[in-house]
Motif scaffolding. Structure first.
Motif, mmCIF file in Angstrom:
data_model
loop_
_atom_site.group_PDB
_atom_site.id
_atom_site.type_symbol
_atom_site.label_atom_id
_atom_site.label_comp_id
_atom_site.label_asym_id
_atom_site.label_seq_id
_atom_site.Cartn_x
_atom_site.Cartn_y
_atom_site.Cartn_z
ATOM 1 N N ALA A 1 0.765 -1.027 -0.125
ATOM 2 C CA ALA A 1 0.242 0.065 -0.012
ATOM 3 C C ALA A 1 0.992 1.235 0.086
ATOM 4 N N VAL A 2 1.835 1.250 0.786
ATOM 5 C CA VAL A 2 2.876 2.373 0.799
ATOM 6 C C VAL A 2 3.719 2.374 -0.610
ATOM 7 N N ILE A 3 3.874 1.537 -1.153
ATOM 8 C CA ILE A 3 4.803 1.546 -2.373
ATOM 9 C C ILE A 3 3.777 2.055 -3.525
ATOM 10 N N ARG A 4 2.664 1.511 -3.484
ATOM 11 C CA ARG A 4 1.516 2.078 -4.590
ATOM 12 C C ARG A 4 1.273 3.582 -4.125
ATOM 13 N N ALA A 5 1.105 3.958 -2.906
ATOM 14 C CA ALA A 5 1.020 5.524 -2.528
ATOM 15 C C ALA A 5 1.912 6.447 -3.024
ATOM 16 N N VAL A 6 3.290 5.971 -2.776
ATOM 17 C CA VAL A 6 4.328 6.842 -3.089
ATOM 18 C C VAL A 6 4.644 6.986 -4.516
ATOM 19 N N ASP A 7 4.258 5.722 -5.505
ATOM 20 C CA ASP A 7 4.522 5.620 -6.788
ATOM 21 C C ASP A 7 3.309 6.748 -7.319
ATOM 22 N N LEU A 8 2.284 6.645 -7.038
ATOM 23 C CA LEU A 8 1.068 7.346 -7.595
ATOM 24 C C LEU A 8 1.130 8.740 -7.095
ATOM 25 N N GLN B 1 9.712 -11.798 -5.234
ATOM 26 C CA GLN B 1 9.085 -13.095 -5.261
ATOM 27 C C GLN B 1 7.582 -13.182 -5.265
ATOM 28 N N LEU B 2 6.982 -12.064 -5.052
ATOM 29 C CA LEU B 2 5.612 -11.751 -5.250
ATOM 30 C C LEU B 2 5.335 -11.527 -6.474
ATOM 31 N N GLU B 3 5.942 -10.712 -7.331
ATOM 32 C CA GLU B 3 5.923 -10.563 -8.683
ATOM 33 C C GLU B 3 5.806 -11.762 -9.507
ATOM 34 N N ALA B 4 6.900 -12.658 -9.112
ATOM 35 C CA ALA B 4 7.060 -14.050 -9.741
ATOM 36 C C ALA B 4 5.800 -15.159 -9.309
ATOM 37 N N GLY B 5 5.493 -14.946 -8.171
ATOM 38 C CA GLY B 5 4.627 -15.849 -7.618
ATOM 39 C C GLY B 5 4.456 -15.765 -5.921
ATOM 40 N N ALA B 6 4.293 -16.689 -5.289
ATOM 41 C CA ALA B 6 4.263 -16.794 -3.975
ATOM 42 C C ALA B 6 5.473 -16.796 -3.490
ATOM 43 N N PRO B 7 5.729 -15.742 -2.187
ATOM 44 C CA PRO B 7 7.027 -15.675 -1.506
ATOM 45 C C PRO B 7 7.200 -17.177 -0.614
ATOM 46 N N GLN C 1 -10.654 -4.187 -3.500
ATOM 47 C CA GLN C 1 -10.180 -5.309 -4.389
ATOM 48 C C GLN C 1 -10.333 -6.606 -3.827
ATOM 49 N N LEU C 2 -9.690 -6.706 -2.514
ATOM 50 C CA LEU C 2 -9.934 -7.900 -1.551
ATOM 51 C C LEU C 2 -11.314 -8.127 -1.352
ATOM 52 N N GLU C 3 -12.032 -7.379 -0.895
ATOM 53 C CA GLU C 3 -13.346 -7.632 -0.478
ATOM 54 C C GLU C 3 -14.204 -8.081 -1.658
ATOM 55 N N THR C 4 -14.002 -7.376 -2.884
ATOM 56 C CA THR C 4 -14.580 -7.843 -3.943
ATOM 57 C C THR C 4 -14.387 -9.345 -4.424
ATOM 58 N N ALA C 5 -13.105 -9.752 -4.423
ATOM 59 C CA ALA C 5 -12.571 -10.832 -4.798
ATOM 60 C C ALA C 5 -13.266 -12.127 -3.793
ATOM 61 N N ILE C 6 -13.209 -11.653 -2.471
ATOM 62 C CA ILE C 6 -13.855 -12.702 -1.607
ATOM 63 C C ILE C 6 -15.321 -12.876 -1.811
ATOM 64 N N LEU D 1 -3.467 -10.014 -6.190
ATOM 65 C CA LEU D 1 -3.573 -8.353 -6.035
ATOM 66 C C LEU D 1 -2.210 -7.774 -6.003
ATOM 67 N N LEU D 2 -1.400 -8.144 -5.014
ATOM 68 C CA LEU D 2 0.041 -7.858 -4.568
ATOM 69 C C LEU D 2 0.851 -7.991 -5.894
ATOM 70 N N ARG D 3 0.758 -9.198 -6.552
ATOM 71 C CA ARG D 3 1.581 -9.171 -7.803
ATOM 72 C C ARG D 3 1.203 -8.151 -8.792
ATOM 73 N N ASP D 4 0.034 -7.833 -9.015
ATOM 74 C CA ASP D 4 -0.348 -6.738 -9.833
ATOM 75 C C ASP D 4 0.058 -5.277 -9.208
ATOM 76 N N VAL D 5 -0.011 -5.095 -7.863
ATOM 77 C CA VAL D 5 0.504 -3.811 -7.707
ATOM 78 C C VAL D 5 1.882 -3.843 -7.652
ATOM 79 N N VAL D 6 2.860 -4.682 -7.285
ATOM 80 C CA VAL D 6 4.216 -4.629 -7.816
ATOM 81 C C VAL D 6 4.672 -4.390 -9.080
#
Length: 732
Positions: A385-392, A434-440, A511-516, A529-534
């Motif tokens: 969330a912080v990474i996305r916020a700072v980039d945007l 690792q997140l971008e490639a799959g599961a850590p 996004q998480l609430e919608t997916a669940i 979701l985190l893979r997409d954010v990264v």
């Protein structure tokens, strides 16, 4: 008084200090645990003095963020009044932070007539909750006309009241918000509190998804702001019109010894400075500021004080109290504190490293990676969330620390560049990849350091090194925003950080609430979701040297914003994107946001105008007369030598070169005056005025300074009209 006399007086002051302060130091000091918070109407004090029901209702506001129950105000006011007068208070004030960037206070007596020819003490619930200072003379940035004077201060119960002590006075200070008659925020506190509410609401959604919200009613942002500052001898300070008026030197040649030997950093603290630090810390302890660290900084004459983490609102209040305390205590030791970001050219300037994190009201740090970080998906959500916020919102984050004084630091190989990026370190970068490639699947470990000597301990090593060149660096369990200026209030940058992270948390939670709701399990939805954010926002991550020239080219390739100065940065605040962000989370409406942009750009212009006029005045009334006197002395010496047949060809060349330099100085001086006068033609357009100051006035100031500093190196020391850097930087 001549400069030589001022120097002599400064040397005398270095041995005398302040007699009263020395006497106090010779007595037995009060233990810190007895002293700490003794002048604070703290939670412990309230529990002792308030009826149980009133105390509990007030605590629900302070700890859970529930609306303030005005019915308890009379009870709290009575207890607060009794506590204050027992400690010598005669007045109270609503202490607030207007858009000047400083604090403000109007003192009212706690004493009122009793109707029978006597006096009694009184503080009502109404007095506690609301004040009405004249708001017309504070900057509003167009929110109101200057003839509209009404403004309100409103008690902020979440920041404890405290006492300030003068030589013969004690005042009860009540932290408050400051708004206009229409309710528009005219201060730094109101948006900060709104942003904290916004982030808390979104963070609670994330905790609820992970089932970790049990017993948690609120998420706080926490701040620990390191404060750098300079100290100079007070006698020398008053002999420098530029320091006195502008808090920085407008002229000043670099001394032969500056910071080249790197011997000041973490060196032994000079005795007079240490005595000052100890007394300042004592006063800060009394008002509950948890100062932890003191040390010499990189530049000669530069020091740092750092507190522990606190709730952001309280931390920002304490930061203002800290700066005011340093300023107030230093004169007792014949010293002057300088908080300007760049008071001396050629050596490091000062910043305020803003350590920011998120924590539940049960004490859980949401940015603590813990041991097996790859299994801690909740942490990864908050991190991303912080990474996305700072980039945007990198441009808005850059604008939050923009000022004329901070422009001297940013990108100057002593502070982070004006390009915002994030440093994560080896362990978190590996997890993100690792997140971008799959599961850590793993968490890097630092292991231990064997120092090679049997008597030395094995040291646990962090999983990665630190990066002092990064503007926004993860440093263990927090992010360190290193670009905040030393003279700035911490409230505004933290308001921006809170708001942009709230927006990212809102996006991730939705996004998480919608997916669940669509049938996905939390772990799978979070990883996707985190893979997409990264993938979308990894461009903001940079672990290399932010000072390197290659980084500027790389940042341009990544299309990261590079706002080089305040004039470029401030317009970001009024962009459609920024306005929508602050409006969505009810932190600032469009008019409140625009007013701040107007105030910031107006302050930039006025600050440069004052500096230009001060520079011209020093040039005309001090440097030119000294240079003319030196020229006359040299000419008379040559004439006398020639009269007895001495060959003075070399001396004549020196005199001619000096005269040429003097003519250049005079021409540059007149050019600056003309450019500064021309700025008046832009009064109707604040941003055009600011651009003129940046493009026409500032370069001429630099040109004049360069020539003036060369003159300083040539004019006789007895004639030079101001204390030099050599005098100022090395405290005895």
């Amino acid at each position: 008084m001549s400069v030589a006399e001022v120097r002599h007086k400064a040397v005398a002051a270095s041995t005398e200090w302040n007699a009263e302060a020395k006497n106090r130091r010779n007595g037995s000091p009060t233990p810190v645990d007895e002293l700490f918070g003794c002048d604070v109407f703290s939670q412990r004090t309230m529990r002792q003095r308030l009826p149980k029901e009133a105390y509990q209702r007030l605590m629900r506001t302070i700890q859970r963020g529930e609306p303030l129950d005005v019915a308890v105000a009379d009870v709290v006011a009575a207890a607060m009044k009794d506590w204050a007068i027992e400690r010598g208070a005669t007045h109270y004030t609503h202490w607030f932070q207007p858009l000047t960037g400083l604090t403000a206070e109007k003192h009212d007596s706690l004493v009122v007539p009793d109707g029978e020819g006597g006096m009694l003490y009184a503080l009502s619930g109404g007095d506690l909750c609301q004040g009405e200072p004249d708001a017309s003379s504070f900057p509003s940035g167009g929110l109101r006309a200057t003839f509209e004077a009404r403004g309100y201060t409103a008690w902020d119960a979440t920041s404890p009241a405290f006492l300030t002590r003068g030589e013969n006075n004690v005042t009860l200070c009540i932290p408050t918000a400051f708004v206009s008659w229409t309710g528009a925020a005219l201060d730094k506190k109101t948006p900060l509190l709104r942003s904290m509410d916004a982030l808390s609401a979104q963070a609670m959604r994330i905790l609820k998804l992970f089932g970790t919200d049990k017993g948690v009613s609120r998420v706080y942002t926490t701040v620990g702001a390191e404060q750098e500052y300079f100290l100079v001898d007070r006698n020398l300070y008053f002999a420098r019109p530029d320091l006195l008026t502008c808090d920085r030197t407008l002229f000043g040649a670099r001394p032969p010894k500056g910071q080249q030997l790197e011997d000041h950093y973490f060196g032994a603290i000079p005795a007079r400075v240490l005595a000052f630090m100890a007394e300042a810390e004592t006063e800060l302890y009394r008002v509950g500021v948890p100062v932890k660290t003191r040390h010499n900084e990189v530049a000669p004459g530069q020091y740092e004080i750092a507190p522990l983490f606190e709730n952001s609102n309280v931390a920002c209040d304490h930061q203002m109290m800290l700066m005011e305390t340093l300023k107030r205590v230093a004169p007792r030791f014949g010293l002057q504190v300088i908080l300007h970001e760049k008071p001396f050219a050629g050596i490091n300037g000062s910043g305020k490293h803003n350590n920011w994190s998120m924590s539940t009201d049960t004490g859980v740090n949401l940015l603590d990676p813990q041991d097996e970080t790859h299994t801690n998906m909740q942490f990864m959500i908050f991190l991303c969330a912080v990474i996305r916020a700072v980039d945007l919102h990198a441009d808005l984050l850059r604008a939050s620390i923009a000022s004329a004084s901070n422009d001297h630091r940013l990108g100057a190989n002593e502070a982070p560049p004006a390009i915002i990026s994030i440093f994560l370190g080896d362990m978190l970068t590996d997890l993100v990849e690792q997140l971008e490639a799959g599961a850590p699947q793993r968490t890097l470990k630092g292991g231990e350091l064997d120092l090679g000597a049997r008597t030395l301990p094995q040291l646990p090593r962090h999983s990665g090194d630190r990066n002092r060149t990064s503007p926004f660096a993860f440093t263990g369990s927090k992010f360190e925003f290193r670009a905040v200026g030393s003279s700035a209030t911490a409230a505004w940058p933290n308001t921006v950080i809170n708001t942009i992270v709230a927006e990212s948390l809102e996006y991730l939670a939705t996004q998480l609430e919608t997916a669940i709701r669509s049938g996905a399990d939390l772990a799978t939805a979070a990883k996707e979701l985190l893979r997409d954010v990264v993938r979308r926002h990894k461009r903001i991550i940079f672990n290399g040297d932010n000072y390197a020239k290659e980084w500027y080219a790389e940042a341009e390739r990544r299309e990261l914003p590079h706002l080089r100065n305040t004039v470029d940065a401030v317009p970001v605040m009024t962009s459609r994107k920024s306005a929508a962000l602050f409006k969505q989370f009810k932190v600032l409406d469009e008019s409140e946001l625009e007013s701040r942009a107007n105030i910031f750009i107006e302050k930039y212009t006025k600050q440069l105008q004052i500096e230009a006029e001060t520079m011209a005045l020093i040039g005309r009334t001090r440097i030119l007369p000294a240079a003319w006197a030196h020229q006359e002395q040299v000419a008379d010496s040559i004439a006398a030598a020639q009269s007895v047949g001495v060959d003075c060809a070399a001396q004549r060349q020196t005199l001619e070169a000096f005269s040429s330099l003097l003519n250049r100085f005079n021409a540059a001086l007149e050019s600056l005056v003309t450019a500064a006068d021309d700025a008046a033609g832009h009064d109707g357009d604040a941003f055009a005025h600011a651009r003129h100051m940046r493009d026409a006035v500032l370069p001429r100031m630099q040109e004049l300074r360069t020539i003036g500093d060369e003159l300083e190196c040539r004019v006789s020391a007895e004639l030079w009209p101001m204390p030099t850097y050599r005098d100022l930087l090395f405290i005895k």
